[in-house]
Write a protein that holds these residues in place. Structure first.
Motif, PDB file in Angstrom:
ATOM      1  N   ASN A 127      -7.902   2.578  -5.932  1.00  0.00           N
ATOM      2  CA  ASN A 127      -7.229   3.868  -5.790  1.00  0.00           C
ATOM      3  C   ASN A 127      -6.813   4.064  -4.338  1.00  0.00           C
ATOM      4  OD1 ASN A 127      -7.782   4.333  -8.481  1.00  0.00           O
ATOM      5  ND2 ASN A 127      -9.583   5.625  -8.066  1.00  0.00           N
ATOM      6  N   GLY A 128      -5.699   4.717  -4.146  1.00  0.00           N
ATOM      7  CA  GLY A 128      -5.246   4.962  -2.787  1.00  0.00           C
ATOM      8  C   GLY A 128      -3.922   5.691  -2.741  1.00  0.00           C
ATOM      9  N   LYS A 129      -3.327   5.632  -1.556  1.00  0.00           N
ATOM     10  CA  LYS A 129      -2.066   6.325  -1.298  1.00  0.00           C
ATOM     11  C   LYS A 129      -1.081   5.347  -0.663  1.00  0.00           C
ATOM     12  CE  LYS A 129      -0.225  10.283   1.273  1.00  0.00           C
ATOM     13  NZ  LYS A 129      -0.568  11.395   2.197  1.00  0.00           N
ATOM     14  N   VAL A 130       0.128   5.333  -1.190  1.00  0.00           N
ATOM     15  CA  VAL A 130       1.159   4.412  -0.681  1.00  0.00           C
ATOM     16  C   VAL A 130       1.601   4.884   0.703  1.00  0.00           C
ATOM     17  CG1 VAL A 130       3.446   3.439  -1.081  1.00  0.00           C
ATOM     18  CG2 VAL A 130       1.911   3.895  -3.031  1.00  0.00           C
ATOM     19  N   VAL A 136       4.715  -3.482  -0.371  1.00  0.00           N
ATOM     20  CA  VAL A 136       4.052  -2.188  -0.595  1.00  0.00           C
ATOM     21  C   VAL A 136       2.674  -2.264   0.060  1.00  0.00           C
ATOM     22  CG1 VAL A 136       3.054  -0.623  -2.310  1.00  0.00           C
ATOM     23  CG2 VAL A 136       5.276  -1.698  -2.735  1.00  0.00           C
ATOM     24  N   GLU A 137       2.366  -1.224   0.853  1.00  0.00           N
ATOM     25  CA  GLU A 137       1.049  -1.124   1.461  1.00  0.00           C
ATOM     26  C   GLU A 137       0.374   0.164   0.961  1.00  0.00           C
ATOM     27  OE1 GLU A 137      -1.182  -1.188   5.840  1.00  0.00           O
ATOM     28  OE2 GLU A 137       1.010  -1.273   5.709  1.00  0.00           O
ATOM     29  N   VAL A 138      -0.898  -0.003   0.581  1.00  0.00           N
ATOM     30  CA  VAL A 138      -1.665   1.129   0.027  1.00  0.00           C
ATOM     31  C   VAL A 138      -2.896   1.331   0.895  1.00  0.00           C
ATOM     32  CG1 VAL A 138      -2.912   2.030  -1.979  1.00  0.00           C
ATOM     33  CG2 VAL A 138      -0.855   0.633  -2.299  1.00  0.00           C
ATOM     34  N   ASP A 139      -3.081   2.599   1.329  1.00  0.00           N
ATOM     35  CA  ASP A 139      -4.261   2.963   2.107  1.00  0.00           C
ATOM     36  C   ASP A 139      -5.340   3.467   1.133  1.00  0.00           C
ATOM     37  OD1 ASP A 139      -6.087   3.688   3.973  1.00  0.00           O
ATOM     38  OD2 ASP A 139      -5.011   5.511   4.622  1.00  0.00           O
ATOM     39  N   GLY A 167       3.782   7.922   0.004  1.00  0.00           N
ATOM     40  CA  GLY A 167       3.098   9.188  -0.258  1.00  0.00           C
ATOM     41  C   GLY A 167       2.593   9.328  -1.691  1.00  0.00           C
ATOM     42  N   GLU A 168       2.926   8.402  -2.537  1.00  0.00           N
ATOM     43  CA  GLU A 168       2.476   8.492  -3.935  1.00  0.00           C
ATOM     44  C   GLU A 168       1.021   8.060  -4.050  1.00  0.00           C
ATOM     45  OE1 GLU A 168       3.668   6.649  -8.332  1.00  0.00           O
ATOM     46  OE2 GLU A 168       5.008   6.410  -6.600  1.00  0.00           O
ATOM     47  N   ILE A 169       0.287   8.818  -4.861  1.00  0.00           N
ATOM     48  CA  ILE A 169      -1.110   8.475  -5.142  1.00  0.00           C
ATOM     49  C   ILE A 169      -1.129   7.507  -6.320  1.00  0.00           C
ATOM     50  CG2 ILE A 169      -3.378   9.351  -5.773  1.00  0.00           C
ATOM     51  CD1 ILE A 169      -2.430  10.207  -3.006  1.00  0.00           C
ATOM     52  N   VAL A 170      -1.782   6.366  -6.109  1.00  0.00           N
ATOM     53  CA  VAL A 170      -1.831   5.342  -7.149  1.00  0.00           C
ATOM     54  C   VAL A 170      -3.275   5.154  -7.613  1.00  0.00           C
ATOM     55  CG1 VAL A 170       0.241   4.125  -6.413  1.00  0.00           C
ATOM     56  CG2 VAL A 170      -1.963   3.550  -5.373  1.00  0.00           C
ATOM     57  N   VAL A 225       2.735  -1.511  -9.013  1.00  0.00           N
ATOM     58  CA  VAL A 225       3.433  -1.050  -7.810  1.00  0.00           C
ATOM     59  C   VAL A 225       4.720  -1.827  -7.585  1.00  0.00           C
ATOM     60  CG1 VAL A 225       1.344  -0.220  -6.707  1.00  0.00           C
ATOM     61  CG2 VAL A 225       2.063  -2.603  -6.366  1.00  0.00           C
ATOM     62  N   GLY A 226       4.889  -2.965  -8.249  1.00  0.00           N
ATOM     63  CA  GLY A 226       6.118  -3.754  -8.085  1.00  0.00           C
ATOM     64  C   GLY A 226       6.072  -4.975  -8.984  1.00  0.00           C
TER      65      GLY A 226
END
Length: 450
Positions: A362-365, A378-381, A401-404, A410-411
């Motif tokens: 889980n994270g935020k793009v 794509v990088e996710v924090d 800014g999208e929450i994943v 993601v791609g």
């Protein structure tokens, strides 16, 4: 009284003073002698005062018998009156003895009836107490079954062996050891009539002892059945607790092996809309082993849920579906374009163009677009300094800014940027520094092994 014959009646009577006189025949006597008398040898004569009374033998013996009977009667009467008091006393004593014997027997029978009644009342009271205990125990087991059924780790039943064909003893399904309750069994005579298809044969009524034995057997069977249910419930609860403890150890071991700070990870977990007054967990004073174990399991489950939410931010899952096949690992390698040693900061997963790429935690793009040698990336924090990168994508399906969530696409796999063919370049970074993603993947394999 004398017996006479006819020859003596022919002579006249004479007296002593007639001696010396000439014998003279008197005319009257001569005339009387001339009258003939009947000759009877069996006659009886009674002479009294010059008078004679003649009796026949029948009359004589009648008189004699009457006199004898009167004498005997008189003797019997005298004896009766003489011993009358003794006879009455003995008769009264005998009657009193018989009456006392009957009274004693009646008292004994009454005492026996009282003892039997008391025993029956005592047996009934004991039976009611045992039945009440069984009912309370069944209610407790039903509440335990409800508690076990509400647990997501328990399915509500324990699988048992499949009965063999032709085995009539296992053909009838039995109650589930957890979610089902015990049904009271009918008395043996009624159970036999229900289970048997043969016509019933009249049997003599059973005595009270046999009935009591039958009731005791029913109670014993019920108690045994409840014991089995309780043992299976405790076994299921123990299995759940062991499974939770094992998973908790593995989860904590994963965090420890990755060198992460659990407290920092927990602080990074996003808070959802939750709240309510704080009510501390406590057990009642009369809590049994089942309640204590259930309380421990609930506490462990709460900790495990919190740890699961924390580990949801740790990228230990695979970004692509299927068998893992690396084309290039983490570390120093020969650059495919320049042929010189270079640092490879991630893992290259072999895949076909267009295969979905999924986020591993889980994270935020924080980045979604073209990024130099990564091509489309794509990088996710994931918080607490953890982040992942997905490079060489042919298509990006998220935005900044999208929450994943875990497993979200993601791609798509491609070959953009510095790439010699379609594959996924996957990186794991801590505080911006690239680390070997295989360390996280191995932790994920260990965690999912249990």
């Amino acid at each position: 009284m004398s017996k006479s014959s006819a020859q003596y009646s022919q002579y006249a009577q004479h007296h002593p003073h007639d001696h010396g006189r000439a014998f003279q025949r008197r005319p009257a006597l001569a005339a009387a002698a001339a009258i003939p008398l009947p000759a009877t040898d069996d006659a009886y004569t009674i002479v009294h005062a010059g008078k004679q009374v003649r009796f026949g033998p029948v009359v004589f013996w009648i008189v004699v018998g009457t006199v004898v009977l009167l004498g005997l009667w008189s003797a019997a009467t005298a004896t009766y009156f003489a011993f009358r008091d003794d006879v009455l006393t003995r008769l009264i004593a005998r009657q009193a003895e018989m009456q006392y014997a009957y009274e004693d027997r009646i008292a004994e029978l009454r005492a026996k009836v009282d003892r039997t009644t008391s025993r029956q009342l005592l047996d009934q009271e004991q039976f009611d107490q045992k039945l009440d205990q069984i009912m309370k125990r069944q209610t407790a087991l039903e509440s335990r079954a409800t508690a076990l059924g509400a647990m997501p780790d328990v399915t509500g039943s324990i699988p048992r062996a499949t009965p063999q064909r032709g085995d009539s003893s296992q053909a009838t399904p039995k109650p589930s050891p957890i979610s089902d309750t015990v049904i009271f069994v009918a008395p043996p005579d009624r159970e036999a009539r229900l289970e048997s298809r043969a016509p019933t044969v009249a049997t003599p009524p059973t005595n009270q002892f046999a009935k009591n034995q039958g009731f005791d057997n029913v109670l014993v069977r019920l108690t045994t059945s409840l014991d089995q249910v309780e043992r299976r419930q405790m076994a299921a609860l123990s299995a759940v607790e062991e499974g939770m403890d094992s998973r908790m150890r593995r989860m904590r071991g994963v965090v420890s092996d990755l060198g992460l700070n659990l407290a920092n990870l927990e602080s990074a977990v996003p808070r959802t809309a939750m709240g309510g007054p704080f009510v501390p967990v406590k057990l009642t004073a009369n809590a049994g082993p089942f309640e204590k174990q259930l309380s421990r399991i609930n506490t462990t489950r709460a900790e495990m849920d919190r740890l699961n939410r924390t580990l949801a931010l740790v990228p230990y899952r695979k970004p692509v579906i299927g068998e893992v096949e690396f084309t290039s690992g983490f570390g120093v390698r020969s650059d495919p374009f320049l042929g010189r040693p270079a640092m490879h900061t991630g893992l290259d997963f072999r895949a076909a163009t267009g295969d979905p790429v999924r986020v591993t935690a889980n994270g935020k793009v924080v980045s979604a677009g073209w990024s130099g040698g990564y091509g489309r990336m794509v990088e996710v924090d994931h918080g607490n300094g953890l982040s992942t990168r997905y490079g060489h994508l042919s298509e990006i399906n998220v935005k900044v800014g999208e929450i994943v969530k875990i497993g979200q696409v993601v791609g798509l796999v491609g070959s953009t940027g510095r790439s010699t063919g379609p594959h996924l370049h996957y990186e794991t970074r801590i505080e911006g520094e690239a680390v070997d993603p295989q360390k996280f993947l191995r932790a994920g394999v260990r965690l999912s092994a249990g």
